[in-house]
Design a protein around this motif. Sequence first.
Motif, PDB file in Angstrom:
ATOM      1  N   UNK A 235      -4.764  10.577   5.960  1.00  0.00           N
ATOM      2  CA  UNK A 235      -4.996   9.910   4.669  1.00  0.00           C
ATOM      3  C   UNK A 235      -3.979   8.802   4.466  1.00  0.00           C
ATOM      4  N   UNK A 236      -2.773   8.963   4.991  1.00  0.00           N
ATOM      5  CA  UNK A 236      -1.757   7.910   4.776  1.00  0.00           C
ATOM      6  C   UNK A 236      -2.229   6.597   5.403  1.00  0.00           C
ATOM      7  N   UNK A 237      -2.688   6.668   6.674  1.00  0.00           N
ATOM      8  CA  UNK A 237      -3.083   5.395   7.312  1.00  0.00           C
ATOM      9  C   UNK A 237      -4.311   4.820   6.604  1.00  0.00           C
ATOM     10  N   UNK A 238      -5.251   5.681   6.219  1.00  0.00           N
ATOM     11  CA  UNK A 238      -6.445   5.139   5.542  1.00  0.00           C
ATOM     12  C   UNK A 238      -6.056   4.520   4.200  1.00  0.00           C
ATOM     13  N   UNK A 239      -5.076   5.136   3.503  1.00  0.00           N
ATOM     14  CA  UNK A 239      -4.616   4.548   2.225  1.00  0.00           C
ATOM     15  C   UNK A 239      -4.088   3.140   2.463  1.00  0.00           C
ATOM     16  N   UNK A 240      -3.255   2.990   3.496  1.00  0.00           N
ATOM     17  CA  UNK A 240      -2.643   1.667   3.745  1.00  0.00           C
ATOM     18  C   UNK A 240      -3.739   0.662   4.100  1.00  0.00           C
ATOM     19  N   UNK A 241      -4.643   1.057   4.986  1.00  0.00           N
ATOM     20  CA  UNK A 241      -5.701   0.113   5.392  1.00  0.00           C
ATOM     21  C   UNK A 241      -6.566  -0.261   4.194  1.00  0.00           C
ATOM     22  N   UNK A 242      -6.901   0.745   3.361  1.00  0.00           N
ATOM     23  CA  UNK A 242      -7.726   0.432   2.178  1.00  0.00           C
ATOM     24  C   UNK A 242      -6.976  -0.553   1.286  1.00  0.00           C
ATOM     25  N   UNK A 243      -5.674  -0.320   1.110  1.00  0.00           N
ATOM     26  CA  UNK A 243      -4.895  -1.217   0.232  1.00  0.00           C
ATOM     27  C   UNK A 243      -4.900  -2.631   0.812  1.00  0.00           C
ATOM     28  N   UNK A 244      -4.702  -2.744   2.121  1.00  0.00           N
ATOM     29  CA  UNK A 244      -4.650  -4.084   2.750  1.00  0.00           C
ATOM     30  C   UNK A 244      -5.997  -4.793   2.549  1.00  0.00           C
ATOM     31  N   UNK A 245      -7.081  -4.090   2.823  1.00  0.00           N
ATOM     32  CA  UNK A 245      -8.407  -4.736   2.724  1.00  0.00           C
ATOM     33  C   UNK A 245      -8.699  -5.113   1.270  1.00  0.00           C
ATOM     34  N   UNK A 246      -8.346  -4.215   0.331  1.00  0.00           N
ATOM     35  CA  UNK A 246      -8.636  -4.523  -1.083  1.00  0.00           C
ATOM     36  C   UNK A 246      -7.831  -5.741  -1.514  1.00  0.00           C
ATOM     37  N   UNK A 247      -6.580  -5.820  -1.076  1.00  0.00           N
ATOM     38  CA  UNK A 247      -5.776  -7.004  -1.449  1.00  0.00           C
ATOM     39  C   UNK A 247      -6.411  -8.270  -0.873  1.00  0.00           C
ATOM     40  N   UNK A 248      -6.799  -8.220   0.399  1.00  0.00           N
ATOM     41  CA  UNK A 248      -7.394  -9.421   1.011  1.00  0.00           C
ATOM     42  C   UNK A 248      -8.684  -9.786   0.284  1.00  0.00           C
ATOM     43  N   UNK A 249      -9.517  -8.784  -0.039  1.00  0.00           N
ATOM     44  CA  UNK A 249     -10.780  -9.080  -0.743  1.00  0.00           C
ATOM     45  C   UNK A 249     -10.460  -9.654  -2.130  1.00  0.00           C
ATOM     46  N   UNK A 250      -9.391  -9.131  -2.753  1.00  0.00           N
ATOM     47  CA  UNK A 250      -9.004  -9.657  -4.070  1.00  0.00           C
ATOM     48  C   UNK A 250      -8.668 -11.141  -3.976  1.00  0.00           C
ATOM     49  N   UNK A 251      -7.886 -11.510  -2.946  1.00  0.00           N
ATOM     50  CA  UNK A 251      -7.535 -12.930  -2.780  1.00  0.00           C
ATOM     51  C   UNK A 251      -8.806 -13.723  -2.499  1.00  0.00           C
ATOM     52  N   UNK A 252      -9.655 -13.199  -1.613  1.00  0.00           N
ATOM     53  CA  UNK A 252     -10.879 -13.926  -1.241  1.00  0.00           C
ATOM     54  C   UNK A 252     -11.788 -14.120  -2.465  1.00  0.00           C
ATOM     55  N   UNK A 253     -11.862 -13.082  -3.322  1.00  0.00           N
ATOM     56  CA  UNK A 253     -12.855 -13.119  -4.405  1.00  0.00           C
ATOM     57  C   UNK A 253     -12.439 -14.097  -5.504  1.00  0.00           C
ATOM     58  N   UNK A 254     -11.166 -14.531  -5.475  1.00  0.00           N
ATOM     59  CA  UNK A 254     -10.772 -15.462  -6.556  1.00  0.00           C
ATOM     60  C   UNK A 254     -11.590 -16.734  -6.448  1.00  0.00           C
ATOM     61  N   UNK A 255     -12.114 -17.021  -5.237  1.00  0.00           N
ATOM     62  CA  UNK A 255     -12.911 -18.256  -5.109  1.00  0.00           C
ATOM     63  C   UNK A 255     -14.252 -18.084  -5.826  1.00  0.00           C
ATOM     64  N   UNK A 256     -14.916 -16.909  -5.623  1.00  0.00           N
ATOM     65  CA  UNK A 256     -16.265 -16.760  -6.208  1.00  0.00           C
ATOM     66  C   UNK A 256     -16.207 -16.326  -7.666  1.00  0.00           C
ATOM     67  N   UNK A 257     -15.256 -15.431  -7.976  1.00  0.00           N
ATOM     68  CA  UNK A 257     -15.330 -14.790  -9.300  1.00  0.00           C
ATOM     69  C   UNK A 257     -14.167 -15.204 -10.198  1.00  0.00           C
ATOM     70  N   UNK A 258     -13.640 -16.388  -9.990  1.00  0.00           N
ATOM     71  CA  UNK A 258     -12.515 -16.795 -10.857  1.00  0.00           C
ATOM     72  C   UNK A 258     -13.042 -16.968 -12.281  1.00  0.00           C
ATOM     73  N   UNK A 259     -12.301 -16.487 -13.259  1.00  0.00           N
ATOM     74  CA  UNK A 259     -12.685 -16.687 -14.678  1.00  0.00           C
ATOM     75  C   UNK A 259     -11.783 -17.794 -15.209  1.00  0.00           C
TER      76      UNK A 259
END
Lengths: 602, 95, 113, 97, 330
Positions: free
Chosen positions: A95-119
Amino acid sequence: MAVPVSGPGSTEGGALLVLAIVIPVAAALLGFAAGGRRTERIALGALPIGLTVAVLIAAAVPPASAVPLTDGVLTYLLGGWAPPLGVALRADGLSAVMLVIAAVVVCAVGVFARADFAIADGAAETRAPFAFWILLPMIWAGLNTVFLAGDLFTLYVALEILTFAAVPLVCLDGRGETLQAALRYLLFALLGSVLYLAGTVLLYGAYGTLDIVLLSQRVAVAPAPLVAGALMTVGLLAKTALVPLHLWLPPAHAGAPPAGSALLSALVVKGSFFIVVRLWFDVMPGLPSVAATQMLSTLGAAAIVLGSVVALRQERLKLLIAYSTLAQIGYLFLLFGLAFDVDSAAMQKGDALAGGMLQAMSHATAKAAMFMAAGSIYVAMGHDRIAALAGAGRRVPVAVLAFALGGVALAGLPPGGAYLAKELLLGAAARTGQWWWAVVIQAGGAFTGAYLLLVLARVLAPPDRAAAGDVDTHHGRVAWYPQAAALVLAMVSLSLGLVDWSAWLPIPPGARLAASVVDTLAAAVWPVLAGGVLAVLIGRWTTPSGGRLARAVATLGPLRRGGIALGENVCRGDAFLRRWPMAGVSLLALAVAFGAALWTGR
Amino acid sequence: MNEFLTVMVGLVLALLALGLVRVLRGPGDADRMMAAQLIGTCGIAALLLIGVIGGTSAAIDVALVLALLATFAAAAFADCARRTAQPGGPGPEAP
Amino acid sequence: MSEVLVFGLCAAVVAGLGLYGAIVDPRPLRKILGFNLLGSGVFLFFGVVARRGAAAGFPGDPVPQALVITGIVVAFSATALAVTLLLRFFETTGSSSLRDGAAADGARDTAES
Amino acid sequence: MSVLLDLVTIVMVSAGMVFFLAGTVGLLRFPDTLTRLHALTKADNIGLGLVVIGLVPQAGSLRDGLKLLCVWLLVLLASATVSQLVAQAARREGDSS
Amino acid sequence: MTIVPALDLFVAGVVLVVAVWTVAVRNTSSAVVGFVAYGLLLALVWVRLGAPDVALTEAAIGSGLTGALLIGAAARLRAGESTVAAERPGVPVRLLIAALATVVAAAIAGVLLSLPDPAPTLAPEATANAGATGLGNPITNVLMAFRAMDTMLEKVVLLLAVLGIWSLSPDAAWGGRPHLPHRAEPDAALEFLARVLTPVGVVLGIAVLWVSADHPGGAFQGATILAAMWLLVLMAGLGEVPDIGRRRLRLALVVGPAVFLTIGLGGLVVSGAFLSYPQGFAKPLILAIEFAMILTVATTLGLLVAGPPVAGPPAAGSAAAGSPARRAAP
């Protein structure tokens, strides 16, 4: 307060586990109440905090390679109540490694999504951005709960959070096709979760607890756990979309917005896969039989072949990547056949499990990068028909590079995580003498190489003069940071092979990788060569008119026609399996088959 | 005493089943709306009797909630039937 | 102990009916009904398991009963989401069929809505 | 004393059962919706009232007895208005079909 | 006595007949009516199984709110009914599915017979630890103390369902209000029912919550009754659903999980464990959480049935006409 602690109490690092779940939930609640632009800021603010908590958990997990879930683990008793009455949160290496990977991917998706979903500041709150910036932390909270919860019913509620957050993401743009895809996804996922629930009630009826550790001590071969195991496994397979239960995945993952597709393919599917691993390795390790584990791996192999061949025949880029997800999910399930130890008749946490988890991690990062890159390509070119993507390399070079690196990492080329995973799985196959899984693993790498080369050949081609005229060149300006996010994720996936995972994953010390140059070279060349051949044979491409290539293709004539016929038949088979009645029959037939397979193991 | 009440519950449930068959088969929507009302009366009588037999005094609270919600369901049916019978008709643009 | 047996079998039969209804009927609303029946069958089984565990003065084991209450609320929110999604799909495309091509050919508004 | 209470219960619940029977027979035999509605709401309600009165002596405490009567009053109020609504729907269905 | 098993057999028989009817009948509207009857009858089964709390929940949520939701949907989908019904799979496929479903159901029933005889139960442990919270009702203890995490996560699920439903609205309608279409000329009978029944419902809802400390009841059951009353008021046209952009509605939807989370984190600081209650303060804290929960769950369940926003946002600054009549939600 007199904390009635029976068994392992809360270890000192335990409070971190609570934070890992509370931070995304709090971000979502605050975002919902705040509304407007603050929703985006709150969600983006929560990303780094959650990432640090995940990394701290990974550091705090005591290094224990192949150890059962009880001692080498971070535990936290919620409310101070010990199981079986209370619910415990537990974090072991997996679970530790999956937690880290999930966090990394969510952060990257968060940065990526600022282009489409910026308010925009001060602008009125609109539907899609508001929904996205709350669904993102909700998916994260659901995932963290799946990785940490120690109780089967809490896992059920976490699965529901994951599904309820993923479905609106699929139909965020409101078109007819995406609404139908979301409806099919929701209905099939709900069938899966009720079957999972039916399994939990049987386990509670037999053993009076739903806690994973207590169950692992109490489960013995009896009708209740066998039927429960079969129902829960099939329910989770329906939510993981393993062939033949994959009717909802391709339209859902292809129809979602790019940021959504990245989350769905990379992470949401991994949640229910992780629970299958928890179920077979921690809850009832002694129960699976040779028949059951071989059946699960056979389904995985079928998924690799079907997903890859249909991917090769796709015309749209996002559908190709969605079918590639189907194939990679099959790849994950190969570990079950390899991890079953025949003489002790139990699942062994060894190199097979480590390989499977590593494959899950590298697929999560690489697939998110590929979907984000595909999103940027779609914006730049205005469409995602692969045949007309020539010249995309010039328009969005960074995105295409990210796509290429992600594909390379996924195909298993060194130094990617998938390469390390492949070596571990091949080692397990060699150790247990199951050569056929080795063949499937190599074929998987080749197929991934095939559809990667197919897309790259088209994307990197110079923009053909004739077509350049009608497509207005300034179709969509793509900002730099979405492409950078995709590139970073692809680099992460490519560098997972360099990390020493033995502190978290159960890699037996003896399985040091043969780092000889010849092996690595062979591992690098094989997917490219075999992939090229497969792409030429089965891939969907128009034969170039004149020149040397045309003559070369002419000699391949009969082979090519055979390949195309094979491809068409597999596509028809896929369409047949993805009709609702057939998917329902497969669901129930698999439940009965797993029940029978587990029963034979008695 | 419990034996007598149990026989009574059996009888009420028999009448309920007969009534349900007739109501559910009824041609129009209006007939089917009576199902909720039928359960409002026969169902609650059976529930109260079962509560007394089983000794659970909470069955009365359940009966209260059941009465309230059966009424709400019947009102929802009636309102929905009236809405669809409007000139707007049941087409998707009705709401 | 008779009600445990009777209602246990009743729960299993209702679960089977729910499974059948959810898979066979092509209409999504009937699938949602089937899912609700299947869910109530599984929750009924929780109730039977709770009834078997009646001890220490309680007519039933409180833990599965608490799980059922949580389960019913989750099942209701799933039904509400599914029904709203179905109605929105029906309004957008005019058809409520889950068949692969249905959305495409039934789509009223063009893809670039 | 308890024998008398039991006797009251038996008599009342049996009377209630008779009305339930009447209500159901009416439901089965009557020709159209409006008359069936009549049978359903009138007869069954009285049946329920009698059953409730029959059960009041069996109730554990005064509070339970009062709650029993509340149940009946609630069902009376509800069936009065719902029968109106159903009648409207039946009439509308009658002239539209 | 032999009569009681006959009673159980009979109740189960009626429930099964209605369930078969719900699956087998052609017309969807009558299937929904069958399902509502099934839900209400299930409350009888739950009382026989000695679980009045669950009977309350099943009757209220299982048939009341689900029935209202499904009957509205059945009416609006009636137009497209025939085309989709034609896609019914052939007889062999139906027989295969029926056989497989029977095998799965038989497997579950078979396991029931093989469950160990001294049934493993947590009832003794629940009573032994009941002292920590001072509450009499064991189910409230389990929901609010022992397994508080499940209850808190479940409220997150409810909030997600509301967000999912809102995200299904057309873009132009964002910020507007989901409205149950009440007609021009008010219906006297329905309006009378709403005016008289709502106060009774609100009192009953609060009572079910208040009683839940020691007797069967609970925040969910109370919230469902309040939600049903709010919907009745909306149906009768006496009130309007507030616009989804309004801050008060958003806060009402979030206050339940937010209070639960803050008290949980307070427990982390004060009494050593997340979601634990300091000694002696358990009962007041749990009641505080339950009151916040009843407000949120009532609003959420009402909005789940009301559906996505349909009308556009109000002109800037215009007060929402006809503030909703007496009910707990703002």
